[in-house]
Design a protein around this motif. Structure first.
Motif, PDB file in Angstrom:
ATOM      1  N   ARG A   1       2.791 -91.849  53.399  1.00  0.00           N
ATOM      2  CA  ARG A   1       4.159 -92.167  52.985  1.00  0.00           C
ATOM      3  C   ARG A   1       5.197 -91.381  53.784  1.00  0.00           C
ATOM      4  O   ARG A   1       6.393 -91.680  53.710  1.00  0.00           O
ATOM      5  CB  ARG A   1       4.319 -91.919  51.485  1.00  0.00           C
ATOM      6  CG  ARG A   1       3.508 -92.895  50.631  1.00  0.00           C
ATOM      7  CD  ARG A   1       3.669 -92.642  49.140  1.00  0.00           C
ATOM      8  NE  ARG A   1       2.919 -93.623  48.363  1.00  0.00           N
ATOM      9  CZ  ARG A   1       1.622 -93.497  48.063  1.00  0.00           C
ATOM     10  NH1 ARG A   1       0.951 -92.434  48.489  1.00  0.00           N
ATOM     11  NH2 ARG A   1       1.003 -94.425  47.365  1.00  0.00           N
ATOM     12  N   LEU A   2       4.737 -90.385  54.523  1.00  0.00           N
ATOM     13  CA  LEU A   2       5.654 -89.704  55.432  1.00  0.00           C
ATOM     14  C   LEU A   2       6.239 -90.672  56.454  1.00  0.00           C
ATOM     15  O   LEU A   2       7.348 -90.470  56.958  1.00  0.00           O
ATOM     16  CB  LEU A   2       4.932 -88.563  56.172  1.00  0.00           C
ATOM     17  CG  LEU A   2       4.486 -87.353  55.357  1.00  0.00           C
ATOM     18  CD1 LEU A   2       3.719 -86.379  56.234  1.00  0.00           C
ATOM     19  CD2 LEU A   2       5.690 -86.653  54.729  1.00  0.00           C
TER      20      LEU A   2
ATOM     21  N   GLN B   1       7.416 -93.441  55.900  1.00  0.00           N
ATOM     22  CA  GLN B   1       8.573 -94.130  55.349  1.00  0.00           C
ATOM     23  C   GLN B   1       9.876 -93.463  55.776  1.00  0.00           C
ATOM     24  O   GLN B   1      10.951 -94.054  55.650  1.00  0.00           O
ATOM     25  CB  GLN B   1       8.476 -94.178  53.825  1.00  0.00           C
ATOM     26  CG  GLN B   1       7.319 -95.035  53.314  1.00  0.00           C
ATOM     27  CD  GLN B   1       7.178 -94.992  51.798  1.00  0.00           C
ATOM     28  OE1 GLN B   1       7.764 -94.127  51.128  1.00  0.00           O
ATOM     29  NE2 GLN B   1       6.403 -95.918  51.245  1.00  0.00           N
ATOM     30  N   ARG B   2       9.799 -92.229  56.261  1.00  0.00           N
ATOM     31  CA  ARG B   2      10.980 -91.534  56.767  1.00  0.00           C
ATOM     32  C   ARG B   2      11.205 -91.956  58.213  1.00  0.00           C
ATOM     33  O   ARG B   2      10.347 -91.771  59.067  1.00  0.00           O
ATOM     34  CB  ARG B   2      10.787 -90.023  56.685  1.00  0.00           C
ATOM     35  CG  ARG B   2      10.492 -89.540  55.283  1.00  0.00           C
ATOM     36  CD  ARG B   2      10.239 -88.049  55.257  1.00  0.00           C
ATOM     37  NE  ARG B   2       9.700 -87.638  53.971  1.00  0.00           N
ATOM     38  CZ  ARG B   2       9.321 -86.400  53.683  1.00  0.00           C
ATOM     39  NH1 ARG B   2       9.446 -85.438  54.604  1.00  0.00           N
ATOM     40  NH2 ARG B   2       8.831 -86.098  52.497  1.00  0.00           N
ATOM     41  N   THR B   3      12.370 -92.510  58.470  1.00  0.00           N
ATOM     42  CA  THR B   3      12.631 -93.117  59.773  1.00  0.00           C
ATOM     43  C   THR B   3      12.469 -92.130  60.916  1.00  0.00           C
ATOM     44  O   THR B   3      11.864 -92.451  61.950  1.00  0.00           O
ATOM     45  CB  THR B   3      14.048 -93.715  59.800  1.00  0.00           C
ATOM     46  OG1 THR B   3      14.202 -94.590  58.688  1.00  0.00           O
ATOM     47  CG2 THR B   3      14.278 -94.491  61.085  1.00  0.00           C
ATOM     48  N   THR B   4      12.992 -90.916  60.765  1.00  0.00           N
ATOM     49  CA  THR B   4      12.895 -89.934  61.846  1.00  0.00           C
ATOM     50  C   THR B   4      11.441 -89.603  62.143  1.00  0.00           C
ATOM     51  O   THR B   4      11.017 -89.570  63.311  1.00  0.00           O
ATOM     52  CB  THR B   4      13.652 -88.643  61.485  1.00  0.00           C
ATOM     53  OG1 THR B   4      15.022 -88.950  61.253  1.00  0.00           O
ATOM     54  CG2 THR B   4      13.555 -87.621  62.602  1.00  0.00           C
ATOM     55  N   PHE B   5      10.644 -89.355  61.096  1.00  0.00           N
ATOM     56  CA  PHE B   5       9.243 -89.015  61.297  1.00  0.00           C
ATOM     57  C   PHE B   5       8.478 -90.189  61.901  1.00  0.00           C
ATOM     58  O   PHE B   5       7.666 -90.003  62.827  1.00  0.00           O
ATOM     59  CB  PHE B   5       8.602 -88.592  59.978  1.00  0.00           C
ATOM     60  CG  PHE B   5       7.153 -88.205  60.115  1.00  0.00           C
ATOM     61  CD1 PHE B   5       6.798 -86.944  60.556  1.00  0.00           C
ATOM     62  CD2 PHE B   5       6.139 -89.116  59.822  1.00  0.00           C
ATOM     63  CE1 PHE B   5       5.463 -86.583  60.703  1.00  0.00           C
ATOM     64  CE2 PHE B   5       4.802 -88.765  59.960  1.00  0.00           C
ATOM     65  CZ  PHE B   5       4.472 -87.491  60.405  1.00  0.00           C
ATOM     66  N   SER B   6       8.718 -91.394  61.400  1.00  0.00           N
ATOM     67  CA  SER B   6       7.955 -92.549  61.876  1.00  0.00           C
ATOM     68  C   SER B   6       8.287 -92.875  63.330  1.00  0.00           C
ATOM     69  O   SER B   6       7.379 -93.135  64.136  1.00  0.00           O
ATOM     70  CB  SER B   6       8.216 -93.767  60.987  1.00  0.00           C
ATOM     71  OG  SER B   6       9.580 -94.123  60.994  1.00  0.00           O
TER      72      SER B   6
ATOM     73  N   ALA C   1      11.074 -83.064  60.656  1.00  0.00           N
ATOM     74  CA  ALA C   1      11.448 -84.041  59.639  1.00  0.00           C
ATOM     75  C   ALA C   1      10.701 -83.846  58.327  1.00  0.00           C
ATOM     76  O   ALA C   1      10.920 -84.600  57.371  1.00  0.00           O
ATOM     77  CB  ALA C   1      11.202 -85.460  60.162  1.00  0.00           C
ATOM     78  N   VAL C   2       9.801 -82.850  58.263  1.00  0.00           N
ATOM     79  CA  VAL C   2       9.012 -82.634  57.047  1.00  0.00           C
ATOM     80  C   VAL C   2       9.189 -81.201  56.568  1.00  0.00           C
ATOM     81  O   VAL C   2       9.648 -80.329  57.307  1.00  0.00           O
ATOM     82  CB  VAL C   2       7.508 -82.921  57.295  1.00  0.00           C
ATOM     83  CG1 VAL C   2       7.315 -84.358  57.752  1.00  0.00           C
ATOM     84  CG2 VAL C   2       6.925 -81.956  58.321  1.00  0.00           C
TER      85      VAL C   2
ATOM     86  N   GLN D   1      18.594 -91.409  65.061  1.00  0.00           N
ATOM     87  CA  GLN D   1      18.326 -90.709  63.811  1.00  0.00           C
ATOM     88  C   GLN D   1      18.627 -89.218  63.924  1.00  0.00           C
ATOM     89  O   GLN D   1      19.103 -88.591  62.976  1.00  0.00           O
ATOM     90  CB  GLN D   1      16.862 -90.908  63.399  1.00  0.00           C
ATOM     91  CG  GLN D   1      16.556 -92.297  62.878  1.00  0.00           C
ATOM     92  CD  GLN D   1      17.362 -92.632  61.633  1.00  0.00           C
ATOM     93  OE1 GLN D   1      17.486 -91.826  60.724  1.00  0.00           O
ATOM     94  NE2 GLN D   1      17.915 -93.833  61.609  1.00  0.00           N
TER      95      GLN D   1
ATOM     96  N   ASN E   1      20.815 -87.075  61.416  1.00  0.00           N
ATOM     97  CA  ASN E   1      20.149 -86.032  60.640  1.00  0.00           C
ATOM     98  C   ASN E   1      19.864 -84.816  61.535  1.00  0.00           C
ATOM     99  O   ASN E   1      18.787 -84.706  62.086  1.00  0.00           O
ATOM    100  CB  ASN E   1      18.837 -86.547  60.055  1.00  0.00           C
ATOM    101  CG  ASN E   1      19.061 -87.751  59.164  1.00  0.00           C
ATOM    102  OD1 ASN E   1      19.585 -87.624  58.067  1.00  0.00           O
ATOM    103  ND2 ASN E   1      18.658 -88.929  59.644  1.00  0.00           N
TER     104      ASN E   1
END
Length: 464
Positions: free
Chosen positions: A263-264, A266-271, A387-388, A455, A459
């Motif tokens: 589900r990480l 789902q975060r645009t920056t991480f993905s 991002a995490v 992104q 952010n």
């Protein structure tokens, strides 16, 4: 653009120490994945064995890396990232000793499998230690310098390995790990935090079984297709490996306690950052297979000349990585990675035309490719980790490493299949099409890096 464009925060000596110590383990893992290939023939002759058996010294190591990698996030949370890193490094050193003293091929292969299992845990655990203990505004410079050390592995590894093989024995390729590993373990005492274990973390055995079988099959298939072509065994491995990895994704998204927190993504920056690392992996490993074939079978170069061109490319990456780290911390990872992907596209263009580039063009192209890979990949990894949160770092490092390896496998398979089915490895036209595909991968990476840049502006990097 983040708020660090004017000044950079000084990095404490302790942070550099943590990066240096954990980086030693990553350097050994990278070095062992390259230099052992040089010794295959020497090992075969020494043991009077067959190539089909001895080649598992290389293949078994890579597959074992993929087996243990999925469990690194759970083990890191369960026992602490620092404990996991130190334990896996100790096992890696011990396995290196058994490799060096192996009396027969079977013992050597088993020792290499253990070495690979340890390496699959050590690398993401070391990254998690760095990501969870060092200020996120300093990660660019830390990973840039660390990337320099790791990049030197494939750059100088063949030269060092060749010297050791000529001067001594293949066994010294494994003995050199022992002093490096012992020094790192001693230096880590009181420096590398052991981490806080969480005994409540539940193991997802179903997910582990799916991924620890599927990922090695996928990587094995990609590795073998580059060496032996489309054999039935390779195709079966690729199909089953891909199916198991896809099934893992579905089960992980439905599980309350997944092996890896997908589900990480789902975060645009991480993905976008993770996808960028996967595409740069496809670009890198695809190029590593296609470029030497092109230089030797189409351009007519000797293996030594081919190796020197790869040294040019490797040194290009190694020299620019510290600069890339400072630029990442100052201007953000998005713009740096975007610049790198543009260079990767530029470096592929000379090879899409039906004539062999001149030495000058080759030099510019390979330097640009090395620099572009450094600028594209390391900042993308940094963006993913910023991002995490610290608690999510184990899942993040495991996921980034898996996507990067899968991207490499897909890139390698794809480019080799394209070349084989458009004329074969000696055909200029086939290689032109292959390099056009490599350029297309670079163009796609420009898109994901552009999204990551957008992104990063929305952010900015924040404190841990």
């Amino acid at each position: 653009m983040n708020d660090n464009t004017s000044t950079l925060q000084s990095i404490p000596k302790r942070s550099w120490g943590i990066a240096a110590v954990t980086g030693a383990g990553a350097f050994m893992a990278m070095l062992d994945s390259t230099v052992a290939n040089l010794a295959i023939e020497s090992i075969r002759e020494d043991f009077s064995s067959s190539l089909s058996i001895v080649q598992w010294v290389a293949t078994g190591y890579l597959c074992a890396l993929a087996v243990s990698l999925p469990a690194s996030a759970w083990l890191g949370v369960r026992y602490g990232y620092g404990r996991l890193w130190a334990s896996s490094l100790a096992v890696f050193v011990l396995a290196s000793i058994f490799c060096a003293i192996a009396p027969d091929p079977s013992t050597l292969i088993v020792a290499r499998l253990i070495q690979g299992l340890a390496g699959g845990l050590m690398v993401p655990a070391g990254q998690a230690v760095i990501g969870s203990t060092i200020d996120k505004r300093q990660l660019g410079r830390i990973f840039g310098t660390l990337g320099l050390v790791i990049a030197l592995g494939p750059a100088i590894g063949p030269a060092v390995g060749g010297f050791l093989l000529d001067a001594t024995s293949w066994r010294w390729l494994f003995w050199i790990n022992v002093p490096i590993g012992l020094i790192a373990l001693i230096a880590a005492r009181g420096l590398v935090p052991r981490g806080v274990g969480d005994s409540n973390r539940v193991m997802d055995f179903k997910g582990f079984a799916l991924l620890s079988i599927g990922l090695p099959l996928l990587l094995f298939g990609a590795f073998e297709i580059g060496l032996s072509g489309n054999s039935q065994t390779v195709i079966v491995a690729l199909i089953f490996g891909t199916a198991l990895v896809i099934l893992f994704v579905f089960t992980a998204l439905q599980s309350k306690n997944p092996l890896i927190n997908l589900r990480l993504l789902q975060r645009t920056t991480f993905s976008t950052a993770t996808i960028t690392t996967g595409l740069t992996g496809a670009n890198m490993y695809g190029g590593l297979l296609v470029i030497p074939i092109y230089l030797q079978l189409v351009a007519g170069m000797e293996p030594l000349s081919t190796g020197l061109w790869f040294l040019v490319m490797g040194l290009g990456s190694a020299l620019v990585l510290p600069v890339a780290g400072s630029l990442t911390d100052r201007f953000g990872p998005g713009v740096v990675s975007l610049a790198g992907t543009v260079l990767l596209l530029f470096s592929a263009i000379p090879f899409v035309f039906p004539q062999v580039p001149s030495s000058t063009v080759l030099t510019v192209s390979f330097v640009a490719r090395g620099v572009g890979m450094a600028l594209a990949q390391m900042p993308a990894m940094t963006a993913a980790y910023t991002a995490v949160s610290g608690e999510e770092m184990g899942d993040a490092t495991t996921l980034v490493n898996i996507v990067q390896r899968m991207g490499g496998a897909i890139g390698a398979v794809g480019l080799v299949v394209i070349v084989q089915h458009t004329g074969g490895s000696t055909s200029m036209t086939a290689h032109n099409i292959g390099f056009t595909s490599l350029a297309a991968i670079s163009a796609l990476t420009i898109i994901t890096a552009g999204l990551m840049y957008r992104q990063s502006k929305l952010n900015p990097v924040h404190d841990v």
